[in-house]
Design an enzyme around this catalytic site. Structure first.
Site, PDB file in Angstrom:
ATOM      1  N   ASP A  95       0.964  -1.239  -0.020  1.00 43.17           N
ATOM      2  CA  ASP A  95      -0.161  -0.047  -0.063  1.00 43.17           C
ATOM      3  C   ASP A  95       0.840   1.377  -0.039  1.00 43.17           C
ATOM      4  OD1 ASP A  95       1.140   0.072   2.467  1.00 43.17           O
ATOM      5  OD2 ASP A  95      -0.704  -0.839   3.355  1.00 43.17           O
ATOM      6  N   GLU A 117      -0.465  -8.935  -1.369  1.00 46.64           N
ATOM      7  CA  GLU A 117      -1.290  -8.467  -0.187  1.00 46.64           C
ATOM      8  C   GLU A 117      -2.188  -7.537  -0.394  1.00 46.64           C
ATOM      9  OE1 GLU A 117       0.896  -5.771   2.645  1.00 46.64           O
ATOM     10  OE2 GLU A 117       1.261  -7.612   3.821  1.00 46.64           O
ATOM     11  N   GLU A 131      -1.710   5.189   3.309  1.00 48.06           N
ATOM     12  CA  GLU A 131      -1.981   3.821   2.762  1.00 48.06           C
ATOM     13  C   GLU A 131      -3.266   3.037   2.567  1.00 48.06           C
ATOM     14  OE1 GLU A 131      -0.102   4.806   5.274  1.00 48.06           O
ATOM     15  OE2 GLU A 131       1.933   4.346   4.946  1.00 48.06           O
ATOM     16  N   HIS A 208       6.913   3.451  14.193  1.00 46.95           N
ATOM     17  CA  HIS A 208       7.557   4.652  13.164  1.00 46.95           C
ATOM     18  C   HIS A 208       6.063   5.160  12.577  1.00 46.95           C
ATOM     19  CE1 HIS A 208       6.045   1.083  10.753  1.00 46.95           C
ATOM     20  NE2 HIS A 208       6.053   1.998   9.710  1.00 46.95           N
ATOM     21  N   ARG A 210       3.458   7.386  10.828  1.00 41.02           N
ATOM     22  CA  ARG A 210       2.729   8.711  10.987  1.00 41.02           C
ATOM     23  C   ARG A 210       1.704   9.089  11.812  1.00 41.02           C
ATOM     24  NH1 ARG A 210       3.495  11.724   5.310  1.00 41.02           N
ATOM     25  NH2 ARG A 210       4.615   9.892   4.962  1.00 41.02           N
ATOM     26  N   HIS A 241      13.514   4.097  14.289  1.00 39.46           N
ATOM     27  CA  HIS A 241      13.266   4.493  12.747  1.00 39.46           C
ATOM     28  C   HIS A 241      13.911   5.758  12.547  1.00 39.46           C
ATOM     29  CE1 HIS A 241      10.980   5.265   9.193  1.00 39.46           C
ATOM     30  NE2 HIS A 241      10.847   4.111   9.427  1.00 39.46           N
TER      31      HIS A 241
HETATM   32  N1  UDP Z   1      12.695  -4.665  10.013  1.00 38.21           N
HETATM   33  C1  UDP Z   1      13.889  -4.703   9.889  1.00 38.21           C
HETATM   34  N2  UDP Z   1      14.568  -3.952  10.821  1.00 38.21           N
HETATM   35  C2  UDP Z   1      13.914  -2.936  11.958  1.00 38.21           C
HETATM   36  C3  UDP Z   1      12.631  -3.074  11.965  1.00 38.21           C
HETATM   37  C4  UDP Z   1      11.980  -3.873  10.899  1.00 38.21           C
HETATM   38  O1  UDP Z   1      14.446  -5.234   8.941  1.00 38.21           O
HETATM   39  O2  UDP Z   1      14.936  -2.637  12.615  1.00 38.21           O
HETATM   40  C5  UDP Z   1      11.675  -5.434   9.111  1.00 38.21           C
HETATM   41  C6  UDP Z   1      10.585  -6.512   9.649  1.00 38.21           C
HETATM   42  O3  UDP Z   1      11.068  -7.542   9.723  1.00 38.21           O
HETATM   43  C7  UDP Z   1       9.293  -6.384   8.671  1.00 38.21           C
HETATM   44  C8  UDP Z   1       9.534  -5.227   8.018  1.00 38.21           C
HETATM   45  O4  UDP Z   1      10.803  -4.470   8.430  1.00 38.21           O
HETATM   46  O5  UDP Z   1       9.276  -7.408   7.970  1.00 38.21           O
HETATM   47  C9  UDP Z   1       8.451  -4.103   8.530  1.00 38.21           C
HETATM   48  O6  UDP Z   1       8.833  -2.973   8.181  1.00 38.21           O
HETATM   49  P1  UDP Z   1       7.996  -1.503   8.937  1.00 38.21           P
HETATM   50  O7  UDP Z   1       7.552  -1.721  10.151  1.00 38.21           O
HETATM   51  O8  UDP Z   1       8.957  -0.350   8.697  1.00 38.21           O
HETATM   52  O9  UDP Z   1       6.743  -1.519   7.848  1.00 38.21           O
HETATM   53  P2  UDP Z   1       5.267  -2.039   8.056  1.00 38.21           P
HETATM   54  O10 UDP Z   1       5.340  -3.478   8.031  1.00 38.21           O
HETATM   55  O11 UDP Z   1       4.537  -1.420   8.988  1.00 38.21           O
HETATM   56  O12 UDP Z   1       4.599  -1.469   6.622  1.00 38.21           O
END
Ligand code: UDP
Length: 369
Positions: A95, A117, A131, A208, A210, A241
């Site tokens: 998204d 997804e 998103e 992280h 917003r 982050h």
């Molecule tokens: N992740 C990573 N390092 C970190 C934090 C998260 O590699 O320090 C990975 C985690 O395993 C997951 C993905 O990043 O697969 C999630 O990303 P994020 O939390 O940024 O985004 P969201 O999933 O909420 O879109």
């Protein structure tokens, strides 16, 4: 059949990596990879880890970037990429604004679009922003919808979408593949977590979003502080982050506590290693909510709502909002009540079994070959 994968951020790279690997191993499938690099640093290490070499790199990341510039630059860049690559199919994931721009570019060029997804909905157009709107718009433009759960599948069926399949989430394929790749590196990964005592219970924190910036984020950090002070025998590990809205508040509230380890964002292999070593996870991340239950780790979701209700229903995660007291008291219960902890740790992961990429390839083979 030639496919063009388009993505721009770390989570998209993680979730598309096992599918790209599966495409590479499929004889009738030809593929190219285009990254917009909407978020540069975190994306590159995922590509290195999974040994993915992009054919096109739009290199869009700029200081203080905004949605208007990302969308406009991505669309302009993607027009040229598509004209050169001439794919039969464009594949986008999730998204992000890159995923939306990729789908829109494909639509303008009248190329079939597959959405991985697909079908997640919060049913609030403004949250998560942007998103939810991106998902809805990609849903309108895509031809093939790969839903990660039964609920996402139903969301798409209820608006009469054709070509919808419930295949699970590729994030689990990536996690299992990733753990296999790091299997023999335990001690070298451990040495990169200097100062953290892994004989103690580890609480992993990530945040992280917003939507939480400002007061909700202060509440989250204050709750973490409360937990750290109450449970001095636990180690809290918080990869922070890069966004300044996150960094400023975290360092203001959490930097002087001895059992809180504020560390740089981790590269993916170290992060999944750390999930595996954790006792409890407190996060607003979508991907982490999906990954953690595969390894039996309870998750407290620090958001007011989640579009991943399946985990809440299955009991792998609990929605605790961004309220200081409710985050603290939920963590307190899991750290003090073995029965409650085990119930969450043993709940069944509703996000897939690691075969999603194989299922998607099988379906696309039936469609194209
Ligand atoms: N992740 C990573 N390092 C970190 C934090 C998260 O590699 O320090 C990975 C985690 O395993 C997951 C993905 O990043 O697969 C999630 O990303 P994020 O939390 O940024 O985004 P969201 O999933 O909420 O879109």
């Amino acid at each position: 059949m030639k496919s063009l994968f388009i993505f721009g951020t770390r989570p998209e790279a993680i979730k598309l990596a096992p599918l790209i690997k599966e495409f590479e191993a499929t004889p009738d499938f030809d593929l190219e990879v285009c990254i917009t690099a909407q978020h540069r640093e975190m994306l590159d290490q995922v590509l290195d880890f999974f040994k993915i070499k992009p054919d096109y790199d739009l290199n869009l990341m700029k200081p203080n970037q905004n949605l208007f510039a990302i969308t406009a630059d991505a669309l302009t860049g993607l027009k040229e990429v598509i004209e050169e690559s001439k794919p039969d199919l464009i594949i986008v994931q999730g998204d992000t604004t890159t995923a939306f721009a990729g789908a829109l570019a494909g639509f303008y060029k009248q190329i079939k679009i597959a959405h991985v997804e697909a079908g997640l909905r919060s049913n609030n157009l403004y949250s998560p922003f942007p998103e939810e709107a991106n998902r809805l718009m990609i849903g309108q433009l895509a031809d093939y919808h790969f839903a990660p759960t039964q609920k996402a599948f139903e969301n798409l069926q209820s608006v009469n979408k054709q070509n919808v399949w419930d295949v699970g989430n590729t994030v689990i394929d990536a996690l299992l593949l990733g753990l296999e790749l790091i299997e023999d590196n335990d001690s070298s990964i451990l040495s990169s977590f200097e100062g953290i005592d892994f004989s103690k219970r580890i609480i992993l924190v990530t945040a992280h979003r917003r939507e939480s910036f400002g007061e909700p984020f202060e509440n989250i950090c204050n709750a973490i502080r409360d937990i750290a002070e109450e449970f001095e025998a636990c180690e809290i590990v918080f990869p922070v982050h890069l966004n300044p809205n996150v960094r400023q508040v975290v360092s203001k509230i959490l930097s002087d506590i001895k059992n809180v380890h504020l560390i740089e964002p981790l590269d993916y292999p170290k992060f999944i290693w750390l999930i595996n070593k954790s006792f409890l996870i407190i996060t607003d991340s979508g991907g982490v909510q999906e990954e953690a239950p595969t390894l039996g780790k309870p998750v407290l979701v620090i958001r007011d709502e989640t579009e991943r209700e399946e985990g809440i229903t299955a009991g792998t995660a609990k929605l605790v909002a961004t309220n200081r007291e409710s985050i603290y008291s939920s963590a307190y219960r899991l750290l003090t009540n073995e029965h409650e902890y085990n119930k969450m740790a043993n709940a069944v992961n509703p996000y897939g079994d690691g075969t999603t990429s194989k299922q998607i390839v099988k379906i696309l083979k039936e469609v194209y070959c």
